[in-house]
Design an enzyme around this catalytic site. Structure first.
Site, PDB file in Angstrom:
ATOM      1  N   LEU A  59      47.389  36.917  46.607  1.00 37.92           N
ATOM      2  CA  LEU A  59      48.305  37.290  46.631  1.00 37.92           C
ATOM      3  C   LEU A  59      48.997  36.042  45.090  1.00 37.92           C
ATOM      4  CD1 LEU A  59      50.427  38.778  48.893  1.00 37.92           C
ATOM      5  CD2 LEU A  59      49.537  39.576  47.039  1.00 37.92           C
ATOM      6  N   ASN A  90      45.036  29.286  48.724  1.00 38.67           N
ATOM      7  CA  ASN A  90      44.862  29.135  47.128  1.00 38.67           C
ATOM      8  C   ASN A  90      45.582  28.864  46.840  1.00 38.67           C
ATOM      9  OD1 ASN A  90      43.595  31.461  47.263  1.00 38.67           O
ATOM     10  ND2 ASN A  90      41.891  30.497  45.859  1.00 38.67           N
ATOM     11  N   HIS A 230      33.601  37.843  52.209  1.00 39.02           N
ATOM     12  CA  HIS A 230      32.348  38.633  50.951  1.00 39.02           C
ATOM     13  C   HIS A 230      30.946  37.679  51.460  1.00 39.02           C
ATOM     14  CE1 HIS A 230      33.078  34.539  49.624  1.00 39.02           C
ATOM     15  NE2 HIS A 230      34.940  34.833  48.983  1.00 39.02           N
ATOM     16  N   ASP A 303      38.930  40.972  48.924  1.00 41.87           N
ATOM     17  CA  ASP A 303      38.657  39.455  48.130  1.00 41.87           C
ATOM     18  C   ASP A 303      39.769  40.006  46.759  1.00 41.87           C
ATOM     19  OD1 ASP A 303      38.802  37.509  46.890  1.00 41.87           O
ATOM     20  OD2 ASP A 303      36.336  37.358  46.651  1.00 41.87           O
ATOM     21  N   HIS A 307      43.847  37.334  37.516  1.00 40.70           N
ATOM     22  CA  HIS A 307      43.413  36.176  36.818  1.00 40.70           C
ATOM     23  C   HIS A 307      44.464  37.244  35.795  1.00 40.70           C
ATOM     24  CE1 HIS A 307      41.173  33.848  38.975  1.00 40.70           C
ATOM     25  NE2 HIS A 307      40.029  34.782  39.118  1.00 40.70           N
TER      26      HIS A 307
END
Length: 428
Positions: A59, A90, A230, A303, A307
């Protein structure tokens, strides 16, 4: 309290039934139901599923609100049929303290499009050297149960062992990003025929598989839970299958893009196909589908990695890794697993709702569509086919690998505890 009557839906793909929502719960499931004053949703031919749960979402807030925010990300989640998402750590600052995870959790509460459960970092700053405040994050208002340095691998075996020991005390789980860093230095794509022909640095399958092998053995030694993020190679499938046969408490996820796309797409040099772990071979894709079907792989997780335009609209080597996925996940699963006959809709409900909720301890989610259960539901028009147009995404970012591609299925309605977050394909 409002009442909603969903009429004629195929619950988990079964025979048509009516579902009555009264307030925050499912009041009744059956045929020929009626309720005075209820809002009626005609659902003939559509499939009703429990609200989807994503164990792996980025998010970006706090720190990278130019990519995504909790608000835009949860709106994207509701558009894709999700009622709960687990937000990776992250961020900037990293979610490695009780204060940061509580901030993310409260933002989710404020916006209300879906429940947001923060994932705590395993190590301070995702640096892999010192355990983060695992206990404090668990005891915080956010009640963190899943911990991950996703984006980076916990490559130090001692640190990984200590994390597994620590979370065992409160039933938590460590979700590992399996990537041996020394084996992937300078890597740009899957190591194989295509990377050799293109002259791009190769990302070998063994970089993933070696970490998974180590971690399932550590989990067995400690007697703790480990989750593999993943998973992307046929070899990884075999290791997880072997570990489960030994009774090791391991679970694994696969992304929609690894179920559909291959490294052949990298020949376009379009950075939209650059992702971590990289797109693999057709052989790997087949193995992943079969493993999801037979239960070796437990869940589908998006996942979702948004961007901004400038991080993808550049040369391949400089581009960021990642794809958005919340709004297309169910369609990709329908194309790769349902329409191919590998899974029915009841199994999709397991892989995308029941199992991820169980792994992440998401209370109130991943529950049966039956009387007395929370009304976390999603309605899907499985007959729909249409081209993916990222201009219509609720996500702040547009880095989808499916632009212009025709995919089946469309989420028409999502309900979070009886409150509509999506109606006729439009956010409320």
């Amino acid at each position: 309290m409002s009442k909603i009557l969903i009429r004629g839906a195929k619950v988990l793909g079964g025979a048509p039934q009516d579902v009555l929502i009264d307030g925050e719960v499912v009041a009744e499931v059956g045929e020929g139901l009626s309720a005075e004053g209820a809002e009626v949703v005609e659902a003939a031919g559509k499939v009703l599923l429990p609200g989807l749960v994503d164990l792996h979402t980025h998010l970006r807030e706090p720190g990278r609100e130019d990519s995504e925010t909790v608000l835009t990300g949860t709106r994207a989640a509701a558009s894709g049929g999700y009622t709960a998402v687990f937000a990776m750590a992250n961020t900037f600052p990293v979610a490695d303290t009780a204060g940061v995870v509580e901030q993310v959790w409260r933002l989710g509460k404020e916006h209300g499009y879906c429940d947001v459960q923060p994932i705590g970092a395993v190590t301070v700053g995702l640096e892999g050297r010192k355990l983060a405040e695992l206990g404090a994050m668990h005891e915080s208002a956010a009640g963190v149960t899943v911990f991950s340095d996703d984006g980076k691998c916990v490559d130090d075996a001692v640190i990984m062992r200590r994390a597994l020991e620590y979370v065992k005390a409160f039933g938590g789980v460590v979700a590992q990003h399996a990537q041996e860093p020394r084996l992937t230095e300078g890597a740009q794509m899957n190591e194989g025929v295509v990377s050799a022909e293109l002259g791009l640095g190769g990302w070998p399958a063994v970089a993933e598989e070696s970490v998974i092998a180590r971690d399932v053995l550590l989990a067995e030694h400690v007697g703790s839970r480990v989750h593999i993020c993943h998973l992307s190679t046929a070899g990884s499938v075999e290791i997880v299958r072997w570990a489960k046969s030994r009774g090791i408490d391991v679970t694994a996820e696969v992304t929609p893009h690894h179920l559909l796309l291959t490294d052949e797409l990298v020949r376009t040099y379009n950075p939209v196909y650059k992702v971590n772990p990289p797109l693999r071979t057709e052989r790997d894709v087949r193995a992943l589908r079969e493993a999801l079907a037979d239960g070796t792989i437990d869940i589908v997780a998006t996942d979702h990695a948004p961007h901004p335009h400038e991080d993808k609209d550049c040369e391949w080597a400089a581009a960021a890794m990642g794809m958005v996925g919340l709004e297309t996940a169910l369609s990709v699963v329908q194309e790769t697993m349902v329409d191919t006959g590998l899974l029915d809709w009841a199994a999709v409900a397991d892989r995308m709702s029941f199992a991820p909720a169980r792994i992440g301890r998401a209370a109130g989610h991943g529950r049966p569509v039956s009387a007395g259960e929370p009304a976390n539901l999603t309605l899907v028009d499985t007959e729909y086919r249409g081209q993916v147009d990222p201009a219509g995404f609720a996500s702040r970012s547009r880095n989808t690998p499916y632009e212009g591609r025709e995919l089946p299925g469309r989420v028409t309605h999502t309900w979070l505890r009886g409150k509509a977050t999506l109606v006729d394909g439009k956010l409320t």
